[in-house]
Motif scaffolding. Structure first.
Motif, PDB file in Angstrom:
ATOM      1  N   GLU A 288       0.826  -1.207   0.000  1.00  0.00           N
ATOM      2  CA  GLU A 288       0.000   0.000   0.000  1.00  0.00           C
ATOM      3  C   GLU A 288       0.864   1.263   0.000  1.00  0.00           C
ATOM      4  N   ASP A 289       2.114   1.138  -0.455  1.00  0.00           N
ATOM      5  CA  ASP A 289       3.002   2.298  -0.528  1.00  0.00           C
ATOM      6  C   ASP A 289       2.517   3.246  -1.622  1.00  0.00           C
ATOM      7  N   PRO A 290       2.412   4.548  -1.351  1.00  0.00           N
ATOM      8  CA  PRO A 290       1.826   5.487  -2.319  1.00  0.00           C
ATOM      9  C   PRO A 290       2.812   6.041  -3.346  1.00  0.00           C
ATOM     10  N   THR A 291       4.097   5.688  -3.257  1.00  0.00           N
ATOM     11  CA  THR A 291       5.086   6.247  -4.174  1.00  0.00           C
ATOM     12  C   THR A 291       4.741   5.867  -5.614  1.00  0.00           C
ATOM     13  N   PRO A 292       4.805   6.807  -6.548  1.00  0.00           N
ATOM     14  CA  PRO A 292       4.474   6.496  -7.945  1.00  0.00           C
ATOM     15  C   PRO A 292       5.340   5.369  -8.491  1.00  0.00           C
ATOM     16  N   LEU A 293       4.725   4.518  -9.279  1.00  0.00           N
ATOM     17  CA  LEU A 293       5.448   3.433  -9.924  1.00  0.00           C
ATOM     18  C   LEU A 293       6.428   3.976 -10.966  1.00  0.00           C
ATOM     19  N   MET A 294       7.524   3.252 -11.175  1.00  0.00           N
ATOM     20  CA  MET A 294       8.420   3.603 -12.267  1.00  0.00           C
ATOM     21  C   MET A 294       7.671   3.591 -13.598  1.00  0.00           C
ATOM     22  N   ALA A 295       6.718   2.676 -13.727  1.00  0.00           N
ATOM     23  CA  ALA A 295       5.954   2.574 -14.966  1.00  0.00           C
ATOM     24  C   ALA A 295       5.142   3.832 -15.240  1.00  0.00           C
ATOM     25  N   SER A 296       4.756   4.563 -14.199  1.00  0.00           N
ATOM     26  CA  SER A 296       4.037   5.817 -14.412  1.00  0.00           C
ATOM     27  C   SER A 296       4.986   6.978 -14.657  1.00  0.00           C
ATOM     28  N   ILE A 297       6.232   6.860 -14.161  1.00  0.00           N
ATOM     29  CA  ILE A 297       7.231   7.917 -14.347  1.00  0.00           C
ATOM     30  C   ILE A 297       7.908   7.798 -15.709  1.00  0.00           C
ATOM     31  N   ALA A 298       8.176   6.566 -16.122  1.00  0.00           N
ATOM     32  CA  ALA A 298       8.852   6.340 -17.408  1.00  0.00           C
ATOM     33  C   ALA A 298       8.130   5.243 -18.185  1.00  0.00           C
ATOM     34  N   PRO A 299       6.881   5.497 -18.610  1.00  0.00           N
ATOM     35  CA  PRO A 299       6.090   4.441 -19.267  1.00  0.00           C
ATOM     36  C   PRO A 299       6.657   4.009 -20.612  1.00  0.00           C
ATOM     37  N   GLU A 300       7.482   4.864 -21.221  1.00  0.00           N
ATOM     38  CA  GLU A 300       8.004   4.549 -22.566  1.00  0.00           C
ATOM     39  C   GLU A 300       9.127   3.524 -22.538  1.00  0.00           C
ATOM     40  N   ARG A 301       9.646   3.192 -21.321  1.00  0.00           N
ATOM     41  CA  ARG A 301      10.760   2.241 -21.261  1.00  0.00           C
ATOM     42  C   ARG A 301      10.674   1.262 -20.092  1.00  0.00           C
ATOM     43  N   THR A 302       9.549   1.279 -19.367  1.00  0.00           N
ATOM     44  CA  THR A 302       9.422   0.425 -18.190  1.00  0.00           C
ATOM     45  C   THR A 302       8.455  -0.720 -18.439  1.00  0.00           C
ATOM     46  N   PHE A 303       8.904  -1.924 -18.119  1.00  0.00           N
ATOM     47  CA  PHE A 303       8.068  -3.123 -18.124  1.00  0.00           C
ATOM     48  C   PHE A 303       7.693  -3.411 -16.669  1.00  0.00           C
ATOM     49  N   LEU A 304       6.419  -3.274 -16.341  1.00  0.00           N
ATOM     50  CA  LEU A 304       5.951  -3.514 -14.974  1.00  0.00           C
ATOM     51  C   LEU A 304       5.505  -4.968 -14.847  1.00  0.00           C
ATOM     52  N   VAL A 305       6.102  -5.688 -13.894  1.00  0.00           N
ATOM     53  CA  VAL A 305       5.838  -7.112 -13.708  1.00  0.00           C
ATOM     54  C   VAL A 305       5.135  -7.329 -12.378  1.00  0.00           C
ATOM     55  N   GLY A 306       4.092  -8.132 -12.384  1.00  0.00           N
ATOM     56  CA  GLY A 306       3.382  -8.478 -11.158  1.00  0.00           C
ATOM     57  C   GLY A 306       2.743  -9.840 -11.269  1.00  0.00           C
ATOM     58  N   GLY A 307       2.215 -10.333 -10.149  1.00  0.00           N
ATOM     59  CA  GLY A 307       1.592 -11.651 -10.161  1.00  0.00           C
ATOM     60  C   GLY A 307       0.892 -11.966  -8.866  1.00  0.00           C
ATOM     61  N   LEU A 308       0.414 -13.197  -8.769  1.00  0.00           N
ATOM     62  CA  LEU A 308      -0.410 -13.634  -7.646  1.00  0.00           C
ATOM     63  C   LEU A 308       0.357 -14.401  -6.587  1.00  0.00           C
ATOM     64  N   SER A 309       1.616 -14.743  -6.842  1.00  0.00           N
ATOM     65  CA  SER A 309       2.302 -15.743  -6.031  1.00  0.00           C
ATOM     66  C   SER A 309       2.479 -15.352  -4.570  1.00  0.00           C
ATOM     67  N   LYS A 310       2.752 -14.091  -4.286  1.00  0.00           N
ATOM     68  CA  LYS A 310       3.075 -13.691  -2.908  1.00  0.00           C
ATOM     69  C   LYS A 310       1.851 -13.309  -2.087  1.00  0.00           C
ATOM     70  N   SER A 311       0.752 -13.023  -2.751  1.00  0.00           N
ATOM     71  CA  SER A 311      -0.398 -12.498  -2.022  1.00  0.00           C
ATOM     72  C   SER A 311      -1.673 -13.306  -2.198  1.00  0.00           C
ATOM     73  N   VAL A 312      -1.736 -14.163  -3.220  1.00  0.00           N
ATOM     74  CA  VAL A 312      -2.966 -14.908  -3.484  1.00  0.00           C
ATOM     75  C   VAL A 312      -2.696 -16.404  -3.539  1.00  0.00           C
ATOM     76  N   THR A 313      -1.926 -16.828  -4.526  1.00  0.00           N
ATOM     77  CA  THR A 313      -1.610 -18.244  -4.683  1.00  0.00           C
ATOM     78  C   THR A 313      -0.418 -18.399  -5.609  1.00  0.00           C
ATOM     79  N   ALA A 314       0.577 -19.180  -5.175  1.00  0.00           N
ATOM     80  CA  ALA A 314       1.754 -19.398  -6.004  1.00  0.00           C
ATOM     81  C   ALA A 314       1.530 -20.505  -7.028  1.00  0.00           C
ATOM     82  N   GLY A 315       0.694 -21.481  -6.694  1.00  0.00           N
ATOM     83  CA  GLY A 315       0.540 -22.642  -7.553  1.00  0.00           C
ATOM     84  C   GLY A 315      -0.157 -22.383  -8.869  1.00  0.00           C
ATOM     85  N   VAL A 316      -0.956 -21.351  -8.960  1.00  0.00           N
ATOM     86  CA  VAL A 316      -1.658 -21.040 -10.207  1.00  0.00           C
ATOM     87  C   VAL A 316      -0.720 -20.413 -11.239  1.00  0.00           C
ATOM     88  N   ARG A 317       0.422 -19.890 -10.780  1.00  0.00           N
ATOM     89  CA  ARG A 317       1.415 -19.263 -11.659  1.00  0.00           C
ATOM     90  C   ARG A 317       0.812 -18.090 -12.426  1.00  0.00           C
TER      91      ARG A 317
END
Length: 472
Positions: A288-317
């Motif tokens: 819940e950190d409010p600091t702007p994402l790098m993807a919002s600061i430099a959208p033309e060169r940033t690949f934002l990666v996320g997933g479910l493994s740490k907060s929902v389920t790792a097995g679904v990949r």
């Protein structure tokens, strides 16, 4: 105790491997008969002129080969191996890729070495979703995923959105988790021989995969606020890297969070030197950190990666990447080439978890459980130095004298607890020593097991003398 000293002047590979081979040879030849106590690690390190970390790795390796055993405080002893029993060999190349965790995990240990989402009732929800998908999509689950439903992209857009920023749906690519996303990005936008920037400490599964792909790792300095812009500038000027892998929020393992001013400085340097950025937000989404994402600061060169493994389920990949404009198709194709493609049943389950509201509810429950366990850590380990965050499922523990990271890890194994030493997070070979271990606490079944693990670790921290002669 024996006066035997190993010969490490011959053989191939790093010193720790030559030392382990020398111990095995001495055992096989009878120079070290069953019951012989090996020299204490600190003594042997002094006698042959190497670091105690080298001795620790060698002792760990002969332990994995089934040649020795011991107890904390007593030392390491040669086992009596019946005739004809094969000695398990460890391939040094495989071990180098696997890192300090090794390949086989004992089933009776407390798992403080993994940060998969805690069990908060996912099984029942996922079971119901799988049943629904099996009934509704019989043809799809029996074939390859040749076309992706719109829901898969919408789910990624929803899951990656944070801090008043939302990726365009056409920029989103579903992936087999965050790791697979990072590997696909590196494969797509760099070539063999290109240099990839990693922090000194980082999620090394990606840096090791980078080496497998024929890319080269270069290290940038960091502090308690993340990557240091001046050193990133120096690195870009001297090394001309193609891409940088960053974890700006809740960095693994240090938990550093980069302030906005520094993120903008890093983005500006990346623009001037044409460096692509991977922003791994797998833990950031928990904070819940409010600091702007790098993807919002430099959208033309940033690949934002996320997933479910740490907060929902790792097995679904379940994972997604939000790409810079016009890169989504390239990443989608590269991801298929590097992973074999998205299994329909997993991608559909991940999408339904997100779009049905289950993922958000499970994440809230995961954070509640993590918060309770982190509080338990602060209570049990009070008086010792560590960094933690109430929403993140690990802590970065500073070891008191005389503990070394590898020695403490081995002692913890003997006490039935698996932790990660600092070498697990070093992106490349370095002389720097942090004297820390990462203690992850989300995977144990319940808080009683977590408490038992923390208590065992506290016992080791208070018993500093064990750090002189850990057995493996």
């Amino acid at each position: 105790m024996t006066n035997w000293l190993p010969d490490i002047s011959t053989g191939a590979g790093p010193v720790y491997l030559r030392l382990a081979d020398s111990i095995e040879t001495a055992i096989s030849s009878g120079h070290l008969p069953p019951g012989t106590k090996l020299p204490p690690q600190r003594n042997l390190a002094f006698d042959i002129g190497v670091t105690i970390g080298t001795i620790s790795r060698a002792y760990a390796l002969v332990h994995e080969r089934g040649l020795v055993a011991g107890e904390v405080g007593r030392g390491t002893y040669v086992l009596d191996r019946p005739e004809g029993r094969p000695v398990e060999q460890t391939d040094p190349i495989t071990q180098a890729l696997a890192g300090t965790r090794g390949l086989d995990v004992p089933g009776d240990k407390i798992r403080f070495d993994t940060t998969a989402a805690p069990d908060v009732g996912q099984g029942e929800i996922i079971g119901q979703l799988l049943g629904d998908i099996s009934r509704e999509h019989r043809l799809e689950i029996s074939s390859y995923s040749r076309s992706f439903p719109a829901s898969w992209f919408l789910a990624g857009q929803a899951w990656l959105s944070r801090n008043d920023w939302q990726p365009a749906v056409e920029s989103v690519v579903p992936t087999l988790g965050a790791h697979a996303a990072a590997v696909a990005i590196i494969s797509a936008v760099t070539s063999p021989g290109d240099k990839i920037v990693f922090e000194n400490l980082t999620y090394t599964q990606v840096s090791r995969a980078t080496r497998l792909l024929g890319r080269r790792s270069v290290l940038v300095e960091s502090d308690e606020q993340g990557v240091i812009p001046d050193d990133f500038e120096r690195l870009c000027q001297q090394q001309h890297p193609r891409l940088a892998f960053l974890m700006p929020t809740a960095h693994n393992p240090t938990l550093a969070t980069m302030p906005e001013e520094r993120r903008r400085a890093i983005a500006d340097i990346a623009r001037r030197h044409s460096v692509w950025l991977i922003e791994d937000d797998i833990y950031g989404s928990l904070t819940e950190d409010p600091t702007p994402l790098m993807a919002s600061i430099a959208p033309e060169r940033t690949f934002l990666v996320g997933g479910l493994s740490k907060s929902v389920t790792a097995g679904v990949r379940g994972g997604w990447v939000a790409c810079p404009p016009h890169f989504a198709q390239r990443i989608k194709v590269t991801h298929k080439m590097t992973t074999g493609g998205m299994p329909f049943i997993l991608a559909e389950t991940g999408a339904r978890l997100v779009l049905g509201g289950h993922a958000l509810a499970l994440r809230r429950r995961s954070v509640e459980e993590i918060r309770a366990r982190e509080k338990l850590a602060r209570e049990t380990l009070a008086g010792f130095e560590f960094t933690s965050h109430p929403h993140v499922p690990f802590l970065w523990l500073k070891l008191p004298e005389p503990w070394l990271s590898g020695t403490f890890k081995n002692a913890a194994v003997a006490e039935g607890v698996l932790v990660d030493d600092e070498d697990e997070f070093k992106a490349a070979r370095m002389d720097r020593t942090y004297h820390r271990v990462r203690v992850a606490f989300s995977s144990p079944q319940d808080r009683a097991e977590v408490a038992a693990g923390f208590t065992a670790l506290r016992g080791l921290l208070e018993n500093g003398s064990a750090g002189y002669d850990s057995h493996v």
